[in-house]
Scaffold this motif. Structure first.
Motif, PDB file in Angstrom:
ATOM      1  N   LEU A  40       0.862  -1.178   0.000  1.00  0.00           N
ATOM      2  CA  LEU A  40       0.000   0.000   0.000  1.00  0.00           C
ATOM      3  C   LEU A  40       0.899   1.228   0.000  1.00  0.00           C
ATOM      4  CD1 LEU A  40      -2.895   1.195   0.274  1.00  0.00           C
ATOM      5  CD2 LEU A  40      -2.511   1.163   2.756  1.00  0.00           C
ATOM      6  N   ILE A  41       0.821   2.021  -1.078  1.00  0.00           N
ATOM      7  CA  ILE A  41       1.683   3.216  -1.131  1.00  0.00           C
ATOM      8  C   ILE A  41       0.939   4.481  -0.736  1.00  0.00           C
ATOM      9  CG2 ILE A  41       3.285   2.205  -2.783  1.00  0.00           C
ATOM     10  CD1 ILE A  41       1.934   4.078  -4.874  1.00  0.00           C
ATOM     11  N   ALA A  42      -0.395   4.473  -0.919  1.00  0.00           N
ATOM     12  CA  ALA A  42      -1.186   5.631  -0.521  1.00  0.00           C
ATOM     13  C   ALA A  42      -2.635   5.200  -0.355  1.00  0.00           C
ATOM     14  CB  ALA A  42      -1.081   6.752  -1.552  1.00  0.00           C
ATOM     15  N   ALA A  43      -3.340   5.930   0.504  1.00  0.00           N
ATOM     16  CA  ALA A  43      -4.762   5.705   0.705  1.00  0.00           C
ATOM     17  C   ALA A  43      -5.455   7.057   0.671  1.00  0.00           C
ATOM     18  CB  ALA A  43      -5.014   5.008   2.038  1.00  0.00           C
ATOM     19  N   ALA A  44      -6.612   7.095   0.060  1.00  0.00           N
ATOM     20  CA  ALA A  44      -7.376   8.334  -0.021  1.00  0.00           C
ATOM     21  C   ALA A  44      -8.790   8.075   0.449  1.00  0.00           C
ATOM     22  CB  ALA A  44      -7.390   8.867  -1.452  1.00  0.00           C
ATOM     23  N   ASN A  45      -9.377   9.111   1.010  1.00  0.00           N
ATOM     24  CA  ASN A  45     -10.775   9.100   1.415  1.00  0.00           C
ATOM     25  C   ASN A  45     -11.377  10.361   0.813  1.00  0.00           C
ATOM     26  OD1 ASN A  45     -12.841  10.210   3.641  1.00  0.00           O
ATOM     27  ND2 ASN A  45     -12.879   7.978   3.630  1.00  0.00           N
ATOM     28  N   VAL A  46     -12.405  10.183  -0.030  1.00  0.00           N
ATOM     29  CA  VAL A  46     -12.971  11.323  -0.754  1.00  0.00           C
ATOM     30  C   VAL A  46     -14.484  11.358  -0.544  1.00  0.00           C
ATOM     31  CG1 VAL A  46     -13.218  12.457  -3.001  1.00  0.00           C
ATOM     32  CG2 VAL A  46     -11.146  11.135  -2.486  1.00  0.00           C
ATOM     33  N   ARG A  47     -14.972  12.535  -0.137  1.00  0.00           N
ATOM     34  CA  ARG A  47     -16.419  12.751   0.009  1.00  0.00           C
ATOM     35  C   ARG A  47     -16.900  13.552  -1.189  1.00  0.00           C
ATOM     36  NH1 ARG A  47     -19.582  16.819   2.422  1.00  0.00           N
ATOM     37  NH2 ARG A  47     -17.703  17.742   3.294  1.00  0.00           N
ATOM     38  N   TYR A  48     -17.894  13.006  -1.860  1.00  0.00           N
ATOM     39  CA  TYR A  48     -18.521  13.658  -2.999  1.00  0.00           C
ATOM     40  C   TYR A  48     -19.921  14.100  -2.598  1.00  0.00           C
ATOM     41  CZ  TYR A  48     -14.953  11.387  -5.918  1.00  0.00           C
ATOM     42  OH  TYR A  48     -13.776  10.968  -6.477  1.00  0.00           O
ATOM     43  N   VAL A  49     -20.384  15.191  -3.172  1.00  0.00           N
ATOM     44  CA  VAL A  49     -21.743  15.664  -2.955  1.00  0.00           C
ATOM     45  C   VAL A  49     -22.482  15.595  -4.287  1.00  0.00           C
ATOM     46  CG1 VAL A  49     -23.160  17.668  -2.326  1.00  0.00           C
ATOM     47  CG2 VAL A  49     -21.087  17.152  -1.036  1.00  0.00           C
ATOM     48  N   PHE A  50     -23.677  15.006  -4.245  1.00  0.00           N
ATOM     49  CA  PHE A  50     -24.539  15.001  -5.425  1.00  0.00           C
ATOM     50  C   PHE A  50     -25.053  16.408  -5.657  1.00  0.00           C
ATOM     51  CE2 PHE A  50     -25.040  10.544  -4.081  1.00  0.00           C
ATOM     52  CZ  PHE A  50     -24.850   9.892  -5.286  1.00  0.00           C
ATOM     53  N   ILE A  51     -25.080  16.807  -6.913  1.00  0.00           N
ATOM     54  CA  ILE A  51     -25.609  18.128  -7.262  1.00  0.00           C
ATOM     55  C   ILE A  51     -26.595  18.002  -8.418  1.00  0.00           C
ATOM     56  CG2 ILE A  51     -23.569  19.401  -6.492  1.00  0.00           C
ATOM     57  CD1 ILE A  51     -22.867  19.678  -9.558  1.00  0.00           C
ATOM     58  N   ASP A  52     -27.437  19.017  -8.516  1.00  0.00           N
ATOM     59  CA  ASP A  52     -28.292  19.182  -9.686  1.00  0.00           C
ATOM     60  C   ASP A  52     -27.424  19.880 -10.734  1.00  0.00           C
ATOM     61  OD1 ASP A  52     -29.939  20.391 -11.648  1.00  0.00           O
ATOM     62  OD2 ASP A  52     -31.592  20.622 -10.233  1.00  0.00           O
ATOM     63  N   PRO A  53     -27.187  19.258 -11.889  1.00  0.00           N
ATOM     64  CA  PRO A  53     -26.298  19.875 -12.884  1.00  0.00           C
ATOM     65  C   PRO A  53     -26.785  21.238 -13.393  1.00  0.00           C
ATOM     66  CG  PRO A  53     -26.743  17.592 -13.453  1.00  0.00           C
ATOM     67  CD  PRO A  53     -27.648  17.941 -12.314  1.00  0.00           C
ATOM     68  N   ALA A  54     -28.076  21.483 -13.334  1.00  0.00           N
ATOM     69  CA  ALA A  54     -28.611  22.757 -13.826  1.00  0.00           C
ATOM     70  C   ALA A  54     -28.322  23.909 -12.867  1.00  0.00           C
ATOM     71  CB  ALA A  54     -30.114  22.639 -14.070  1.00  0.00           C
ATOM     72  N   THR A  55     -28.365  23.620 -11.555  1.00  0.00           N
ATOM     73  CA  THR A  55     -28.190  24.693 -10.565  1.00  0.00           C
ATOM     74  C   THR A  55     -26.843  24.630  -9.850  1.00  0.00           C
ATOM     75  OG1 THR A  55     -29.144  23.376  -8.771  1.00  0.00           O
ATOM     76  CG2 THR A  55     -30.686  24.686 -10.118  1.00  0.00           C
ATOM     77  N   LEU A  56     -26.164  23.479  -9.959  1.00  0.00           N
ATOM     78  CA  LEU A  56     -24.902  23.217  -9.256  1.00  0.00           C
ATOM     79  C   LEU A  56     -25.067  23.274  -7.742  1.00  0.00           C
ATOM     80  CD1 LEU A  56     -22.374  25.126 -11.552  1.00  0.00           C
ATOM     81  CD2 LEU A  56     -23.111  22.732 -11.676  1.00  0.00           C
ATOM     82  N   ARG A  57     -26.269  23.039  -7.270  1.00  0.00           N
ATOM     83  CA  ARG A  57     -26.566  23.019  -5.838  1.00  0.00           C
ATOM     84  C   ARG A  57     -26.727  21.578  -5.373  1.00  0.00           C
ATOM     85  NH1 ARG A  57     -25.093  26.570  -3.153  1.00  0.00           N
ATOM     86  NH2 ARG A  57     -26.639  26.132  -1.569  1.00  0.00           N
ATOM     87  N   PRO A  58     -26.419  21.302  -4.112  1.00  0.00           N
ATOM     88  CA  PRO A  58     -26.619  19.940  -3.603  1.00  0.00           C
ATOM     89  C   PRO A  58     -28.062  19.485  -3.791  1.00  0.00           C
ATOM     90  CG  PRO A  58     -25.352  21.232  -2.036  1.00  0.00           C
ATOM     91  CD  PRO A  58     -25.839  22.195  -3.095  1.00  0.00           C
ATOM     92  N   ALA A  59     -28.206  18.231  -4.185  1.00  0.00           N
ATOM     93  CA  ALA A  59     -29.533  17.649  -4.396  1.00  0.00           C
ATOM     94  C   ALA A  59     -29.426  16.139  -4.250  1.00  0.00           C
ATOM     95  CB  ALA A  59     -30.062  18.010  -5.786  1.00  0.00           C
ATOM     96  N   ALA A  60     -30.434  15.549  -3.649  1.00  0.00           N
ATOM     97  CA  ALA A  60     -30.440  14.095  -3.508  1.00  0.00           C
ATOM     98  C   ALA A  60     -30.434  13.459  -4.892  1.00  0.00           C
ATOM     99  CB  ALA A  60     -31.668  13.654  -2.724  1.00  0.00           C
ATOM    100  N   PRO A  61     -29.743  12.334  -5.039  1.00  0.00           N
ATOM    101  CA  PRO A  61     -29.727  11.672  -6.339  1.00  0.00           C
ATOM    102  C   PRO A  61     -31.073  11.008  -6.624  1.00  0.00           C
ATOM    103  CG  PRO A  61     -28.670  10.285  -4.717  1.00  0.00           C
ATOM    104  CD  PRO A  61     -28.991  11.589  -4.034  1.00  0.00           C
ATOM    105  N   PRO A  62     -31.377  10.754  -7.888  1.00  0.00           N
ATOM    106  CA  PRO A  62     -32.588  10.016  -8.219  1.00  0.00           C
ATOM    107  C   PRO A  62     -32.534   8.603  -7.620  1.00  0.00           C
ATOM    108  CG  PRO A  62     -31.599  10.967 -10.192  1.00  0.00           C
ATOM    109  CD  PRO A  62     -30.633  11.169  -9.073  1.00  0.00           C
ATOM    110  N   ASP A  63     -33.710   8.024  -7.418  1.00  0.00           N
ATOM    111  CA  ASP A  63     -33.796   6.692  -6.809  1.00  0.00           C
ATOM    112  C   ASP A  63     -32.961   5.654  -7.554  1.00  0.00           C
ATOM    113  OD1 ASP A  63     -35.441   7.665  -4.814  1.00  0.00           O
ATOM    114  OD2 ASP A  63     -37.301   6.994  -5.782  1.00  0.00           O
ATOM    115  N   ALA A  64     -32.938   5.713  -8.883  1.00  0.00           N
ATOM    116  CA  ALA A  64     -32.180   4.718  -9.667  1.00  0.00           C
ATOM    117  C   ALA A  64     -30.693   4.799  -9.357  1.00  0.00           C
ATOM    118  CB  ALA A  64     -32.428   4.925 -11.160  1.00  0.00           C
TER     119      ALA A  64
END
Length: 140
Positions: A105-129
């Motif tokens: 193991l040479i490196a480990a990363a932990n990354v938090r992503y936020v779902f956004i609405d691409p039209a507004t670029l604001r956080p938004a829950a993802p669709p159910d699918a």
């Protein structure tokens, strides 16, 4: 005893000469580039392509990234970057990444992503699918 984690993807890569610094090791910023490349491979594995993911009217942005360096990578090293989903929230998800040279193991990363609405670029829950695809990875 806990079950071993199963990666979404394992992406092989070879360190290129221009990714190394004056000390002859991979410059630290390139590790996040490797993680990003792996994240796109996982997206392709889960959704078919980035465009197909976007067709769900959602996208993700990085909200936080943490790296831990364990050993140096050098020019022409063959690495494998593995990605694991560790958390699925209402509007965010967290992945762990492992970068290995062989069994080291040479490196480990932990990354938090936020779902956004691409039209507004604001956080938004993802669709159910989309949520279902990620939830299935966690066994939820």
């Amino acid at each position: 005893m806990t079950e071993p984690r199963h990666p979404i993807v394992e992406m092989p890569l070879r360190v290129r000469y221009h990714e190394c610094d004056g000390q002859g090791i991979v410059f630290n910023a390139h590790y996040l580039a490797y993680v990003d490349m792996c994240a796109f491979e996982a997206e392709k594995a889960l959704f078919g392509s980035h465009d197909e993911f976007l067709a769900h009217r959602t996208d993700v942005v990085v909200a936080e990234a943490n790296l831990k360096f364990r050993a140096p990578a050098r020019y022409d090293d063959e690495l494998v970057v593995s990605q694991y989903l560790t958390h699925l929230g209402t509007t965010s998800l967290i992945f762990d990444f492992e970068l290995r040279r062989g069994s080291t193991l040479i490196a480990a990363a932990n990354v938090r992503y936020v779902f956004i609405d691409p039209a507004t670029l604001r956080p938004a829950a993802p669709p159910d699918a989309v949520r279902k695809i990620y939830a299935d990875l966690l066994g939820d």
